[in-house]
Design a protein around this motif. Structure first.
Motif, short mmCIF file in Angstrom:
data_model
loop_
_atom_site.label_atom_id
_atom_site.label_comp_id
_atom_site.label_asym_id
_atom_site.label_seq_id
_atom_site.Cartn_x
_atom_site.Cartn_y
_atom_site.Cartn_z
N ALA A 100 -28.29 51.15 26.00
CA ALA A 100 -27.84 50.43 24.88
C ALA A 100 -29.00 49.84 24.20
O ALA A 100 -29.89 49.50 24.78
N ALA A 101 -28.77 49.74 23.06
CA ALA A 101 -29.95 49.20 22.38
C ALA A 101 -30.09 47.76 22.45
O ALA A 101 -31.08 46.91 22.61
N ALA A 156 -35.62 36.35 15.39
CA ALA A 156 -34.68 36.31 14.19
C ALA A 156 -35.12 37.33 13.29
O ALA A 156 -34.23 37.51 12.39
N THR A 157 -36.28 37.86 13.39
CA THR A 157 -36.50 38.92 12.36
C THR A 157 -37.00 40.24 13.13
O THR A 157 -36.14 40.96 13.05
N ALA A 158 -38.23 40.34 13.67
CA ALA A 158 -38.60 41.42 14.37
C ALA A 158 -37.52 41.82 15.41
O ALA A 158 -37.22 43.09 15.85
N ALA A 204 -33.32 45.16 18.16
CA ALA A 204 -31.92 45.24 18.48
C ALA A 204 -31.15 46.30 17.66
O ALA A 204 -30.17 46.73 18.17
N LEU A 205 -31.54 46.60 16.39
CA LEU A 205 -30.98 47.39 15.48
C LEU A 205 -31.67 48.73 15.59
O LEU A 205 -31.53 49.90 14.73
N ARG A 206 -32.61 48.76 16.19
CA ARG A 206 -33.49 50.14 16.32
C ARG A 206 -34.03 50.68 14.96
O ARG A 206 -33.71 51.59 14.74
N VAL A 223 -36.48 39.76 23.30
CA VAL A 223 -35.41 38.88 22.74
C VAL A 223 -35.12 38.76 21.44
O VAL A 223 -36.26 38.58 20.59
N ALA A 224 -33.87 38.87 21.10
CA ALA A 224 -33.56 38.69 19.45
C ALA A 224 -32.46 37.52 19.65
O ALA A 224 -32.02 37.02 20.72
#
Length: 434
Positions: A291-292, A380-382, A387-389, A342-343
């Motif tokens: 999973a992403a 919160a950015t990268a 996390a969305l690949r 971490v996101a």
């Protein structure tokens, strides 16, 4: 369209340099062409990028934050034209227009990437929040209330409400966001939620496995069959992702694996809600299926942390949930020190985190989860982009999408230092302000 943003006091590029994953630059400038970042450099060198171009000058309007007075522009042989604040000047004799934005010494960061939201829904659950604040524990069952309200809402009602949330996100600096289904839980309703979400974002997640709806309470296996079969077939054409709530009160590990496997077979990529309400199998399942992202991660044991550290699965933390439910906050420091990516995201939804504010998520991550401001802004950015690949957002570098946020502050630290204060002075999405 070409835009030069110059006189940036602090620029967060997220292009890592030694000891600084945020790739921080001072006295910086960014050139945007055709919706992409064309160049990043020093303000002193910015004029060299504009040779032979028409230059309408536009200073940012003065704010109430005390940072409106720009430092003196470095002297150059061919200085940029100086005009009154808020004015523009055009030279029609030159073939190419460039708009110059004077940041006035303020900070610029990449647009926020909110990789976890549930913003297509009907109804309201403010009474549940009030009850929690009075001591009632949070439980997943409240989702069924939103399901009933969403099913009863028309497409136009849902579309209008969604537009309001999108405007909220953009006003608070979010330029990319994911949206989950999961409040329909019939073939027809899940498909329409996915279609509505796809009108405003390419990052649509099928979450038919949110909870078992009331009409299937005594037929769990039949509902999982429906999700993996007819419902998946109807929703997959409008979605990029498949997700499952692997948690007590929702779906067990075996059911969750069935849903994810079916989604992957339909060409969707996997995400997981896991380890929110207690220790469980969500993290291990997410890593096992590649999973992403696994989202929540509130309760982790050493094996979970080790599994995440040895994988490409992002741990997406959702501090708005802990704020709203009074659960313990996840230990971001433990994850970061172990080498986990971490996101942070908002989890904007009507039950457990009814906020769309990524600046608030940053403040909570710093205050409650052991993150530095730089780590929280990166997450919160990268982090959200990872996390969305996505490799076209989340950083300010040549070739990336020109998704930028100008803060009404001299540094990104003010996002945590001044919680609750509106610090978003301007937002550009694909190089377009608004």
């Amino acid at each position: 369209m070409t835009t030069l943003i110059t006189n940036i006091g602090e620029l967060t590029t997220n292009v890592a340099v030694a000891g600084d994953p945020c790739g921080t630059r001072t006295e910086a400038a960014v050139l945007v062409e055709g919706g992409r970042i064309a160049w990043v450099g020093s303000a002193a060198d910015a004029e060299k990028r504009l040779s032979g171009r028409n230059i309408p000058q536009r200073a940012m309007p003065e704010s109430n934050g005390g940072f409106a007075s720009p430092p003196a522009r470095p002297a150059t042989a061919d200085p940029l034209p100086v005009v009154e604040q808020g004015a523009e000047r055009r030279d029609e004799t030159r073939p190419t227009d460039v708009t110059v934005v004077d940041a006035g010494g303020k900070a610029v960061i990449p647009g926020f990437v909110d990789s976890h939201t549930h913003i297509v829904f009907g109804g309201d659950r403010a009474d549940e929040f009030e009850a929690r604040m009075a001591g009632t524990p949070y439980a997943a069952g409240g989702i069924r209330r939103t399901v009933a309200a969403t099913r009863a809402a028309s497409d136009d009602e849902l579309r209008r409400r969604l537009a309001g949330f999108v405007a909220e996100l953009r006003a608070q600096g979010t330029t990319t966001f994911e949206i989950k289904t999961g409040y329909g839980l019939t073939v027809e309703d899940e498909a329409r939620l996915a279609r509505l979400a796809a009108e405003v974002t390419p990052e649509v997640t099928f979450l038919g496995a949110h909870v078992v709806p009331a009409e299937f309470a005594d037929r769990r296996d039949d509902y999982v069959d429906l999700v993996c079969g007819e419902m998946m077939h109807a929703v997959a054409p409008h979605s990029r992702w498949v997700d499952v709530f692997c948690e007590r009160g929702a779906f067990d590990p075996g059911e969750s694996r069935r849903v994810l496997t079916a989604g992957i077979a339909h060409g969707l990529e996997a995400r997981v809600h896991g380890n929110q309400l207690g220790s469980g199998d969500g993290v291990q399942l997410a890593v096992a299926v590649g999973a992403a992202s696994v989202d929540h991660c509130t309760y982790l044991d050493d094996a979970d942390v080790a599994a995440l550290a040895g994988s490409h699965t992002v741990a997406t933390l959702l501090p708005g949930v802990e704020f709203s439910t009074r659960q313990p906050y996840p230990d971001a420091r433990r994850l970061l020190d172990a080498g986990v990516t971490v996101a942070i995201a908002s989890d904007c939804n009507p039950g457990s985190s009814f906020t769309s504010s990524m600046p608030l998520m940053i403040a909570l991550a710093v205050r409650e989860m052991g993150m530095t401001t730089a780590e929280a802004v990166w997450a919160a950015t990268a982090g959200g982009a990872t996390a969305l690949r996505r490799n076209d957002i989340g950083a300010i570098a040549p070739g990336r999408r020109a998704d930028l946020v100008l803060l009404d502050a001299p540094t990104r630290t003010h996002l945590a230092y001044r919680p609750g204060v509106p610090l978003i002075a301007a937002v550009w999405k694909d190089g377009i302000a608004g």
